[in-house]
Design an enzyme around this catalytic site. Sequence first.
Site, PDB file in Angstrom:
ATOM      1  N   HIS A   1      -8.544  -7.997   0.829  1.00 25.90           N
ATOM      2  CA  HIS A   1      -7.728  -6.816   1.125  1.00 25.90           C
ATOM      3  C   HIS A   1      -6.471  -7.245   1.886  1.00 25.90           C
ATOM      4  O   HIS A   1      -6.480  -8.254   2.584  1.00 25.90           O
ATOM      5  CB  HIS A   1      -8.529  -5.803   1.941  1.00 25.90           C
ATOM      6  CG  HIS A   1      -9.421  -4.960   1.070  1.00 25.90           C
ATOM      7  ND1 HIS A   1      -9.438  -3.595   1.127  1.00 25.90           N
ATOM      8  CD2 HIS A   1     -10.290  -5.318   0.095  1.00 25.90           C
ATOM      9  CE1 HIS A   1     -10.292  -3.132   0.240  1.00 25.90           C
ATOM     10  NE2 HIS A   1     -10.837  -4.155  -0.401  1.00 25.90           N
ATOM     11  N   HIS A  37     -18.448  -9.081   5.425  1.00 24.43           N
ATOM     12  CA  HIS A  37     -17.085  -8.607   5.677  1.00 24.43           C
ATOM     13  C   HIS A  37     -16.426  -9.437   6.757  1.00 24.43           C
ATOM     14  O   HIS A  37     -16.989  -9.613   7.835  1.00 24.43           O
ATOM     15  CB  HIS A  37     -17.094  -7.134   6.109  1.00 24.43           C
ATOM     16  CG  HIS A  37     -15.719  -6.570   6.303  1.00 24.43           C
ATOM     17  ND1 HIS A  37     -15.345  -5.864   7.411  1.00 24.43           N
ATOM     18  CD2 HIS A  37     -14.620  -6.632   5.518  1.00 24.43           C
ATOM     19  CE1 HIS A  37     -14.073  -5.500   7.299  1.00 24.43           C
ATOM     20  NE2 HIS A  37     -13.613  -5.947   6.172  1.00 24.43           N
ATOM     21  N   HIS A  38     -15.255  -9.986   6.453  1.00 25.15           N
ATOM     22  CA  HIS A  38     -14.444 -10.717   7.438  1.00 25.15           C
ATOM     23  C   HIS A  38     -13.099 -10.038   7.577  1.00 25.15           C
ATOM     24  O   HIS A  38     -12.179 -10.291   6.791  1.00 25.15           O
ATOM     25  CB  HIS A  38     -14.195 -12.164   6.984  1.00 25.15           C
ATOM     26  CG  HIS A  38     -15.421 -13.014   6.992  1.00 25.15           C
ATOM     27  ND1 HIS A  38     -15.484 -14.215   6.316  1.00 25.15           N
ATOM     28  CD2 HIS A  38     -16.622 -12.853   7.601  1.00 25.15           C
ATOM     29  CE1 HIS A  38     -16.687 -14.763   6.501  1.00 25.15           C
ATOM     30  NE2 HIS A  38     -17.405 -13.962   7.273  1.00 25.15           N
ATOM     31  N   GLU A  39     -12.953  -9.160   8.544  1.00 28.34           N
ATOM     32  CA  GLU A  39     -11.626  -8.638   8.877  1.00 28.34           C
ATOM     33  C   GLU A  39     -10.994  -9.679   9.801  1.00 28.34           C
ATOM     34  O   GLU A  39     -11.550  -9.988  10.857  1.00 28.34           O
ATOM     35  CB  GLU A  39     -11.753  -7.291   9.588  1.00 28.34           C
ATOM     36  CG  GLU A  39     -10.437  -6.746  10.126  1.00 28.34           C
ATOM     37  CD  GLU A  39      -9.354  -6.622   9.063  1.00 28.34           C
ATOM     38  OE1 GLU A  39      -9.519  -5.812   8.142  1.00 28.34           O
ATOM     39  OE2 GLU A  39      -8.344  -7.352   9.154  1.00 28.34           O
ATOM     40  N   GLU A  92      -8.889   4.719  -0.471  1.00 28.65           N
ATOM     41  CA  GLU A  92      -9.097   4.935   0.964  1.00 28.65           C
ATOM     42  C   GLU A  92      -7.999   5.789   1.594  1.00 28.65           C
ATOM     43  O   GLU A  92      -8.237   6.445   2.605  1.00 28.65           O
ATOM     44  CB  GLU A  92      -9.201   3.594   1.702  1.00 28.65           C
ATOM     45  CG  GLU A  92      -7.901   2.791   1.679  1.00 28.65           C
ATOM     46  CD  GLU A  92      -8.007   1.439   2.387  1.00 28.65           C
ATOM     47  OE1 GLU A  92      -9.111   0.881   2.438  1.00 28.65           O
ATOM     48  OE2 GLU A  92      -6.970   0.951   2.869  1.00 28.65           O
ATOM     49  N   GLU A  99      -7.450  -6.048  -3.039  1.00 31.70           N
ATOM     50  CA  GLU A  99      -6.987  -4.672  -2.890  1.00 31.70           C
ATOM     51  C   GLU A  99      -5.493  -4.710  -3.263  1.00 31.70           C
ATOM     52  O   GLU A  99      -5.127  -4.459  -4.398  1.00 31.70           O
ATOM     53  CB  GLU A  99      -7.229  -4.179  -1.468  1.00 31.70           C
ATOM     54  CG  GLU A  99      -6.752  -2.775  -1.262  1.00 31.70           C
ATOM     55  CD  GLU A  99      -6.722  -2.393   0.209  1.00 31.70           C
ATOM     56  OE1 GLU A  99      -7.158  -1.285   0.523  1.00 31.70           O
ATOM     57  OE2 GLU A  99      -6.235  -3.190   1.036  1.00 31.70           O
ATOM     58  N   GLU A 149       0.836  -1.207   0.000  1.00 34.56           N
ATOM     59  CA  GLU A 149       0.000   0.000   0.000  1.00 34.56           C
ATOM     60  C   GLU A 149       0.874   1.262   0.000  1.00 34.56           C
ATOM     61  O   GLU A 149       0.828   2.064   0.927  1.00 34.56           O
ATOM     62  CB  GLU A 149      -0.978  -0.054   1.177  1.00 34.56           C
ATOM     63  CG  GLU A 149      -1.860  -1.303   1.057  1.00 34.56           C
ATOM     64  CD  GLU A 149      -3.033  -1.350   2.025  1.00 34.56           C
ATOM     65  OE1 GLU A 149      -3.240  -0.380   2.774  1.00 34.56           O
ATOM     66  OE2 GLU A 149      -3.740  -2.370   2.016  1.00 34.56           O
TER      67      GLU A 149
HETATM   68  C1  NOJ Z   1      -8.428  -2.129   5.458  1.00 34.46           C
HETATM   69  C2  NOJ Z   1      -9.246  -2.263   4.218  1.00 34.46           C
HETATM   70  O1  NOJ Z   1      -8.519  -1.887   3.083  1.00 34.46           O
HETATM   71  C3  NOJ Z   1     -10.479  -1.435   4.374  1.00 34.46           C
HETATM   72  O2  NOJ Z   1     -11.243  -1.471   3.184  1.00 34.46           O
HETATM   73  C4  NOJ Z   1     -11.259  -1.910   5.560  1.00 34.46           C
HETATM   74  O3  NOJ Z   1     -12.357  -1.055   5.749  1.00 34.46           O
HETATM   75  C5  NOJ Z   1     -10.426  -1.910   6.820  1.00 34.46           C
HETATM   76  N1  NOJ Z   1      -9.186  -2.594   6.604  1.00 34.46           N
HETATM   77  C6  NOJ Z   1     -11.130  -2.589   7.976  1.00 34.46           C
HETATM   78  O4  NOJ Z   1     -11.268  -3.945   7.708  1.00 34.46           O
HETATM   79 CA    CA Z   2      -6.031  -1.760   2.804  1.00 37.25          CA
END
Ligand code: NOJ
Ligand code: CA
Length: 699
Positions: free
Chosen positions: A479, A409-411, A504, A498, A173
Amino acid sequence: MNYKIVVVSALISSAGNSTHAQTIHSPSGKLALRFSLSAAGEPTYQLSYGAKPVLKPSRLGVLVKGQPGFEQGLTVARVDSSQHDDTWTPVWGETKTIRNHYRELAVTVQQAAAPRRRMVLRFRVFDDGLGFRYEWAAQPGFTYFVVSGERTEFNLPADHKAFWIPGDYDSNEYAYTTSRLSAVNTTPIKPIELPAAPTRVQTPLMLKADNGLYVNIHEAALVNYPAMMLNVDTKTFGLASQLVPDAVGNLAYLQAPEHTPWRTVVVADNAPAVLASKLILNLNEPSKIADTGWIKPQKFVGVWWEMQTGKATWNYADTTNIKLAGTNWNKLKPNGRHGANTANVKRYIDFAAAHHIPGVLVEGWNVGWEDWVGNWKEEVFDFVTPYPDFDVDELRNYAADKGVNIIMHHETSGSVTNYERRQEDAYKFMNDHGYTSLKTGYVGKIIPRGEHHDGQWMVNHYLRTAQKTAASRIMVDMHESVRPTGLHRTYPNWLACEAARGNEFNAFSEGNPPEHETILPFTRFMGGPMDYTPGIFKLTNYEPTGQRRVHTTLAKQLALYVTLYSPLQMAADLPENYNAHLDAFKFIEDVPVDWDDTRILAAEPGDYITTVRQAKGKDEWYLGSITDENARTQPIKLDFLTPGQRYEATIYADGKGADWQKNPASYQITKQVVTSKSALTLKLAPGGGAAISFKPVKK
Ligand code: NOJ
Ligand code: CA
């Protein structure tokens, strides 16, 4: 054209120490690859484009931990050559069909001394570049082995201009730096949040030679292997493969039969041809998913930008030090700013339904966000428990009634072992509750510690996730993953990643410079689609400090839907900001995400790109034209349109006085009737762009 010819041209004895030089040309004869073995038994290759050198003699080879390697002391045991020409149809993409036309040379090398093991070097020479890889057949005594180094070199003949990001093993990034190769270690990189290794760069690496050649180095089909970074020799302009190591410095754990990914070198004498190259897709395997009817390219909006800009939060409470197990989430005191609440999500569903946007991403719907970054705990999220104010069933029904799908969404917060234990339940939860698409994320240090985002262990995780989601009929967008290498051909449910600096960054940092989107297609997008999240309309004053801004005009945000190819495109801004400019939003509403044809009308990395695409199954065309910080006039011939047909062109252009810094929101929309004989002149503002839809006028 669907044929395959295989010619075994020569069988060479393993005796002797000759150079075994072999040359093969691309189908048109333009590119020539020469393979030879040095007197010391070192495999070497070089590449030329007509009379111009692309790569000087460069070494090849693989080192094996604790055993004789495949980089010297080799003889040639066998040489095979063949050619291939067929045409295939991607499940979705930039063009309806893709021609795969190459000549192949496979050189089997053998260790001259015991244990006399063999490796195959397979080269494919296309008119648009070269792919090669290392292969090991099953052979006695050589089943499990650890790669401890690669000798793969790309020795450039001159001090090319390079578009690069530093060779970080955990993040891609970054904003791109443009410098000569000789200055990679002395050019200050753009303000960044992460440490850099200035003599190591990432691929795809875009290079421009003074002799007019454009060269792009990357890899295809990264499977069960670490990503390749490149060490730069700033004196000789040599690039050398640096594989991303694991915690103890090993590079790859392999079991024969096995092969490496393809190393790719795209070569052209003009920049648009680099963007048109299908070499990386051609080097990937056909789709492994038999029934692909459920895979749908799509646009989406989302409860997302409001968190990126600090208006709302992912977390429900402001309490920290929460344990996933044993917490009664209903008892937590809400902070009053939680974005993923049922009423707010309905607002996005309403907007999506009113504008024919099929997806609504909702982040922060599940428990665990109170304490997700910084602590690097193993147990952060379970991916199945909603916050008390997010009503899964009610929203599912509400969305379904309006023909909209909520995107899951899975962070993982980098806790990948935790995610792997929970994936099966999480995907069952999705199937049970009507979710068909998933966005994953890998923010932070990978747990277990010592694994890098781009190492073999994580590369395998991303691929397994594509496979597991496919088995559950789920489309996926990753991502913070490794950058793509064309695997979306093989797993077309893997719509996007990503894996680069997205829009962002304009929300929470100094942002992306105006040239950023003119470089991305030449670098990150060479391997596959990106979830860049374009479409920000409120370009200033969207976050509390008032300091941040989007580094484009509004018209350029529209153009990105065409110049950045992805089957998954977000309309990233808030519904209220779109409602203030519904005339401009019409372009986002209309623009497709799947295409029958694509033409790059003009392009130069770092400066400008103009792309036109034909909608899937329709005689409709969409054009995007973007520039860097410089104003530009872009003449366009409309000879791509069907002759004899009249089209209504709706032109979304930079308005009077538009300028990304001084007046980014100035745009004008005009309509005119055009034919294939018409020409247009687009005036792009500094940091600006233009978007055009061409729709047939009914007779
Ligand atoms: C980074 C991701 O690029 C973004 O899209 C996301 O909202 C945040 N992490 C939280 O998961
Ligand atoms: Ca990111």
